[in-house]
Design a protein around this motif. Structure first.
Motif, short mmCIF file in Angstrom:
data_model
loop_
_atom_site.label_atom_id
_atom_site.label_comp_id
_atom_site.label_asym_id
_atom_site.label_seq_id
_atom_site.Cartn_x
_atom_site.Cartn_y
_atom_site.Cartn_z
N MET A 40 0.82 -1.21 0.00
CA MET A 40 0.00 0.00 0.00
C MET A 40 0.86 1.26 0.00
O MET A 40 1.98 1.26 0.48
N GLU A 41 0.27 2.33 -0.56
CA GLU A 41 0.96 3.61 -0.56
C GLU A 41 -0.09 4.72 -0.54
O GLU A 41 -1.15 4.57 -1.17
N THR A 42 0.20 5.79 0.16
CA THR A 42 -0.73 6.93 0.14
C THR A 42 -0.30 7.88 -0.97
O THR A 42 0.80 8.41 -0.96
N ILE A 43 -1.18 8.02 -1.96
CA ILE A 43 -0.89 8.90 -3.09
C ILE A 43 -1.99 9.96 -3.15
O ILE A 43 -3.18 9.63 -3.17
N SER A 44 -1.59 11.22 -3.14
CA SER A 44 -2.51 12.39 -3.09
C SER A 44 -3.58 12.19 -2.01
O SER A 44 -4.78 12.36 -2.26
N GLY A 45 -3.14 11.79 -0.83
CA GLY A 45 -4.05 11.66 0.31
C GLY A 45 -4.91 10.40 0.29
O GLY A 45 -5.71 10.19 1.19
N LYS A 46 -4.78 9.58 -0.76
CA LYS A 46 -5.61 8.37 -0.84
C LYS A 46 -4.75 7.13 -0.75
O LYS A 46 -3.68 7.07 -1.38
N GLN A 47 -5.22 6.13 0.00
CA GLN A 47 -4.44 4.90 0.11
C GLN A 47 -4.74 3.97 -1.07
O GLN A 47 -5.91 3.67 -1.33
N VAL A 48 -3.70 3.60 -1.79
CA VAL A 48 -3.91 2.68 -2.93
C VAL A 48 -3.11 1.40 -2.69
O VAL A 48 -2.12 1.39 -1.97
N ILE A 49 -3.60 0.32 -3.31
CA ILE A 49 -2.85 -0.94 -3.28
C ILE A 49 -2.21 -1.08 -4.64
O ILE A 49 -2.89 -0.95 -5.67
N HIS A 50 -0.93 -1.34 -4.67
CA HIS A 50 -0.27 -1.53 -5.97
C HIS A 50 -0.61 -2.92 -6.51
O HIS A 50 -0.26 -3.92 -5.88
N PRO A 51 -1.28 -3.01 -7.65
CA PRO A 51 -1.64 -4.33 -8.16
C PRO A 51 -0.43 -5.10 -8.69
O PRO A 51 -0.39 -6.34 -8.60
N VAL A 52 0.54 -4.38 -9.25
CA VAL A 52 1.74 -5.02 -9.81
C VAL A 52 2.95 -4.16 -9.48
O VAL A 52 2.89 -2.95 -9.55
N LEU A 53 4.04 -4.81 -9.11
CA LEU A 53 5.30 -4.07 -8.91
C LEU A 53 6.44 -4.86 -9.54
O LEU A 53 6.47 -6.09 -9.45
N THR A 54 7.35 -4.14 -10.17
CA THR A 54 8.55 -4.81 -10.69
C THR A 54 9.62 -4.80 -9.60
O THR A 54 9.50 -4.05 -8.62
N LYS A 55 10.66 -5.60 -9.80
CA LYS A 55 11.73 -5.64 -8.80
C LYS A 55 12.35 -4.25 -8.62
O LYS A 55 12.67 -3.85 -7.50
N GLU A 56 12.49 -3.51 -9.76
CA GLU A 56 13.09 -2.16 -9.66
C GLU A 56 12.22 -1.23 -8.83
O GLU A 56 12.71 -0.46 -8.00
N GLN A 57 10.91 -1.29 -9.08
CA GLN A 57 10.00 -0.43 -8.31
C GLN A 57 10.07 -0.76 -6.83
O GLN A 57 10.02 0.13 -5.98
#
Ligand code: X2W
Length: 259
Positions: free
Chosen positions: A184-201
């Motif tokens: 999870m990450e808070t982006i512009s005040g909203k909590q989002v779940i990242h559906p996909v992440l690469t190793k670099e991210q």
């Protein structure tokens, strides 16, 4: 083979609802995919060692394993934890077989640390998948991560590593069952779940502190699973079992880790 290796660690095991086990049984019955369970048991081992007044320090997330600690790890994981998962799956209407990596040399192990500083901590050298497939043809395998070498010496293997090795061997997917919906990450005040992440991210998010604390070892295991040869790695919430179903059906659920 279309199979999914579900890694269930000791802390989530104490919280999983009945509906999660029902979902696993359903996967098997409908033939959507073959579930294989690999479990851990860190908190249970800690409690038993505490009662016995035995110290067991960790080095880089691995428990220094003396002969006495090995016996306790085996007793707790291959005994009560393994059997409670088998019972839960059978209560949910399935047929499950508990085995440890020792039985049929399912997890053939070598010492993780050749210097001997970690004691009897093992890593998986190979998986006896002939034996595993026999179990799968009869029911759901539930694997405790104690391995064995050719001389008969047993080893304590980290549950995530054991699950990654089994997923690699079966050319299956690896799902780390956790108690959070994903990364999870808070982006512009909203909590989002990242559906996909690469190793670099992921590396970037660890550096900037978005991924922190207990999430780091979880993510690292998911990445290790991929490098070990699992076809896909995902972090899923076991407390909302629909996530597992959605993931299997190719819908968005949890956080998928890709290369
Ligand atoms: C782990 C095995 C259990 C495990 C241990 O002794 O704690 C090593 O560290 P969780 O609950 O999945 O953390 N083995 C070598 O991995 O349990």
């Amino acid at each position: 083979m279309n199979c999914i290796v579900l890694k269930m660690g000791g802390s989530i095991l104490e919280k999983l609802p009945d509906s999660f086990y029902e979902m696993i049984v359903d996967l098997k019955k409908t033939g959507v995919c073959e579930p294989v369970i690999v479990h851990g048991g860190g908190p249970g081992i800690n409690r038993m060692l505490h009662q016995l007044k035995v110290e067991s320090p960790f080095v880089d997330g691995l428990r220094v394993t003396t002969k006495e600690v090995l016996d306790v790890a085996e007793m707790v994981m291959s005994g009560s934890i393994n059997k409670s998962i088998v019972s839960n799956l059978q209560k949910a209407g399935g047929v499950a077989y508990g085995t440890s990596g020792v039985d049929g040399s399912l997890l053939q192990a070598t010492p993780f640390d050749p210097t001997g500083a970690l004691g009897y901590v093992g890593e998986v050298a190979s998986v006896n998948d002939d034996w595993l497939k026999v179990i799968m043809s009869h029911g759901i395998p539930v694997i405790s991560p104690i391995g064995i070498d050719q001389s008969g010496q047993r080893y304590n293997i980290n549950g995530d590593m054991a699950a990654a090795a089994v997923a690699q061997s079966l050319k299956g997917k690896l799902a780390l069952i956790s108690d959070i919906p994903g990364v999870m990450e808070t982006i512009s005040g909203k909590q989002v779940i990242h559906p996909v992440l690469t190793k670099e991210q992921i590396d970037e998010k660890i550096k900037t502190g978005v991924i922190y604390g207990g999430m780091i070892p979880k993510i690292k295991s998911a990445m290790d699973g991929l490098s070990a040869g699992a076809t896909e790695s995902v972090i899923l919430n076991g407390l909302t079992p629909a996530d597992l179903k959605n993931y299997i059906e190719g819908k968005e659920a949890g956080t998928k880790i890709i290369a």
